[in-house]
Design a protein around this motif. Structure first.
Motif, PDB file in Angstrom:
ATOM      1  N   ALA A   7      47.111  38.419  57.039  1.00  0.00           N
ATOM      2  CA  ALA A   7      47.904  37.523  56.196  1.00  0.00           C
ATOM      3  C   ALA A   7      47.002  36.561  55.435  1.00  0.00           C
ATOM      4  O   ALA A   7      47.222  36.290  54.256  1.00  0.00           O
ATOM      5  N   LYS A   8      45.971  36.063  56.084  1.00  0.00           N
ATOM      6  CA  LYS A   8      45.046  35.152  55.411  1.00  0.00           C
ATOM      7  C   LYS A   8      44.265  35.874  54.322  1.00  0.00           C
ATOM      8  O   LYS A   8      44.028  35.332  53.244  1.00  0.00           O
ATOM      9  N   LYS A   9      43.837  37.108  54.576  1.00  0.00           N
ATOM     10  CA  LYS A   9      43.120  37.883  53.567  1.00  0.00           C
ATOM     11  C   LYS A   9      44.007  38.147  52.357  1.00  0.00           C
ATOM     12  O   LYS A   9      43.564  38.081  51.221  1.00  0.00           O
ATOM     13  N   LEU A  10      45.260  38.440  52.628  1.00  0.00           N
ATOM     14  CA  LEU A  10      46.197  38.719  51.551  1.00  0.00           C
ATOM     15  C   LEU A  10      46.403  37.490  50.680  1.00  0.00           C
ATOM     16  O   LEU A  10      46.450  37.586  49.453  1.00  0.00           O
ATOM     17  N   LYS A  11      46.488  36.336  51.298  1.00  0.00           N
ATOM     18  CA  LYS A  11      46.641  35.101  50.524  1.00  0.00           C
ATOM     19  C   LYS A  11      45.381  34.796  49.718  1.00  0.00           C
ATOM     20  O   LYS A  11      45.458  34.220  48.640  1.00  0.00           O
ATOM     21  N   GLN A  12      44.227  35.196  50.211  1.00  0.00           N
ATOM     22  CA  GLN A  12      42.993  34.968  49.461  1.00  0.00           C
ATOM     23  C   GLN A  12      42.923  35.871  48.235  1.00  0.00           C
ATOM     24  O   GLN A  12      42.364  35.499  47.205  1.00  0.00           O
ATOM     25  N   GLU A  13      43.496  37.042  48.326  1.00  0.00           N
ATOM     26  CA  GLU A  13      43.449  37.988  47.213  1.00  0.00           C
ATOM     27  C   GLU A  13      44.510  37.706  46.158  1.00  0.00           C
ATOM     28  O   GLU A  13      44.612  38.420  45.166  1.00  0.00           O
ATOM     29  N   ILE A  14      45.282  36.677  46.359  1.00  0.00           N
ATOM     30  CA  ILE A  14      46.336  36.338  45.413  1.00  0.00           C
ATOM     31  C   ILE A  14      45.746  35.874  44.080  1.00  0.00           C
ATOM     32  O   ILE A  14      46.414  35.904  43.048  1.00  0.00           O
ATOM     33  N   GLY A  15      44.478  35.496  44.093  1.00  0.00           N
ATOM     34  CA  GLY A  15      43.803  35.105  42.852  1.00  0.00           C
ATOM     35  C   GLY A  15      43.789  36.225  41.822  1.00  0.00           C
ATOM     36  O   GLY A  15      43.786  35.968  40.609  1.00  0.00           O
ATOM     37  N   THR A  16      43.795  37.455  42.265  1.00  0.00           N
ATOM     38  CA  THR A  16      43.844  38.598  41.359  1.00  0.00           C
ATOM     39  C   THR A  16      45.107  38.556  40.514  1.00  0.00           C
ATOM     40  O   THR A  16      45.082  38.869  39.320  1.00  0.00           O
ATOM     41  N   LEU A  17      46.208  38.170  41.131  1.00  0.00           N
ATOM     42  CA  LEU A  17      47.454  38.058  40.380  1.00  0.00           C
ATOM     43  C   LEU A  17      47.357  36.971  39.315  1.00  0.00           C
ATOM     44  O   LEU A  17      47.900  37.113  38.217  1.00  0.00           O
ATOM     45  N   PHE A  18      46.687  35.896  39.650  1.00  0.00           N
ATOM     46  CA  PHE A  18      46.524  34.815  38.678  1.00  0.00           C
ATOM     47  C   PHE A  18      45.746  35.311  37.462  1.00  0.00           C
ATOM     48  O   PHE A  18      46.115  35.034  36.323  1.00  0.00           O
ATOM     49  N   TYR A  19      44.695  36.059  37.697  1.00  0.00           N
ATOM     50  CA  TYR A  19      43.904  36.569  36.578  1.00  0.00           C
ATOM     51  C   TYR A  19      44.663  37.623  35.782  1.00  0.00           C
ATOM     52  O   TYR A  19      44.510  37.719  34.567  1.00  0.00           O
ATOM     53  N   SER A  20      45.492  38.404  36.439  1.00  0.00           N
ATOM     54  CA  SER A  20      46.297  39.378  35.697  1.00  0.00           C
ATOM     55  C   SER A  20      47.334  38.673  34.835  1.00  0.00           C
ATOM     56  O   SER A  20      47.683  39.146  33.759  1.00  0.00           O
ATOM     57  N   TYR A  21      47.816  37.532  35.291  1.00  0.00           N
ATOM     58  CA  TYR A  21      48.768  36.750  34.497  1.00  0.00           C
ATOM     59  C   TYR A  21      48.118  36.248  33.211  1.00  0.00           C
ATOM     60  O   TYR A  21      48.737  36.221  32.154  1.00  0.00           O
ATOM     61  N   ARG A  22      46.877  35.867  33.292  1.00  0.00           N
ATOM     62  CA  ARG A  22      46.180  35.299  32.133  1.00  0.00           C
ATOM     63  C   ARG A  22      45.700  36.346  31.138  1.00  0.00           C
ATOM     64  O   ARG A  22      45.360  36.016  30.008  1.00  0.00           O
ATOM     65  N   ASP A  23      45.685  37.610  31.537  1.00  0.00           N
ATOM     66  CA  ASP A  23      45.231  38.678  30.648  1.00  0.00           C
ATOM     67  C   ASP A  23      46.301  38.961  29.587  1.00  0.00           C
ATOM     68  O   ASP A  23      47.480  39.097  29.900  1.00  0.00           O
ATOM     69  N   VAL A  24      45.894  39.056  28.333  1.00  0.00           N
ATOM     70  CA  VAL A  24      46.844  39.263  27.241  1.00  0.00           C
ATOM     71  C   VAL A  24      47.447  40.673  27.259  1.00  0.00           C
ATOM     72  O   VAL A  24      48.507  40.893  26.665  1.00  0.00           O
ATOM     73  N   ARG A  25      46.817  41.619  27.910  1.00  0.00           N
ATOM     74  CA  ARG A  25      47.323  42.993  27.958  1.00  0.00           C
ATOM     75  C   ARG A  25      48.415  43.194  28.998  1.00  0.00           C
ATOM     76  O   ARG A  25      49.052  44.233  29.020  1.00  0.00           O
ATOM     77  N   THR A  26      48.654  42.206  29.829  1.00  0.00           N
ATOM     78  CA  THR A  26      49.652  42.326  30.887  1.00  0.00           C
ATOM     79  C   THR A  26      51.049  42.189  30.294  1.00  0.00           C
ATOM     80  O   THR A  26      51.327  41.244  29.557  1.00  0.00           O
ATOM     81  N   PRO A  27      51.958  43.119  30.621  1.00  0.00           N
ATOM     82  CA  PRO A  27      53.336  43.026  30.112  1.00  0.00           C
ATOM     83  C   PRO A  27      54.057  41.785  30.660  1.00  0.00           C
ATOM     84  O   PRO A  27      53.698  41.255  31.715  1.00  0.00           O
ATOM     85  N   LEU A  28      55.090  41.365  29.961  1.00  0.00           N
ATOM     86  CA  LEU A  28      55.823  40.158  30.313  1.00  0.00           C
ATOM     87  C   LEU A  28      56.424  40.246  31.715  1.00  0.00           C
ATOM     88  O   LEU A  28      56.346  39.290  32.496  1.00  0.00           O
TER      89      LEU A  28
END
Length: 68
Positions: A7-28
């Motif tokens: 669970a702790k590892k999964l919460k640490q990898e949540i940063g990937t979602l943040f970077y995918s949000y900031r990418d302009v190629r990511t769909p709405l």
């Protein structure tokens, strides 16, 4: 306790979602879902509190991978 570590590892990898949000190629839709998942992962409020042994981390182990 392996479940707690996962669970702790999964919460640490949540940063990937943040970077995918900031990418302009990511769909709405993906951006909205990533904001929800990041908010849930970083929120101090859980569906099941983490201090409850084993069951408290199950919501993190189940819900976050589904959202990701």
């Amino acid at each position: 306790m392996k479940l707690q570590e996962n669970a702790k590892k999964l919460k640490q990898e949540i940063g990937t979602l943040f970077y995918s949000y900031r990418d302009v190629r990511t769909p709405l839709f993906a951006k909205v879902l990533s904001v929800i998942m990041v908010g849930y992962a970083l929120s101090p409020i859980d569906f099941i509190p983490d201090f409850i042994p084993i069951i408290g981390y199950l919501d993190d182990i189940i819900l976050l991978p589904i959202g990701i």
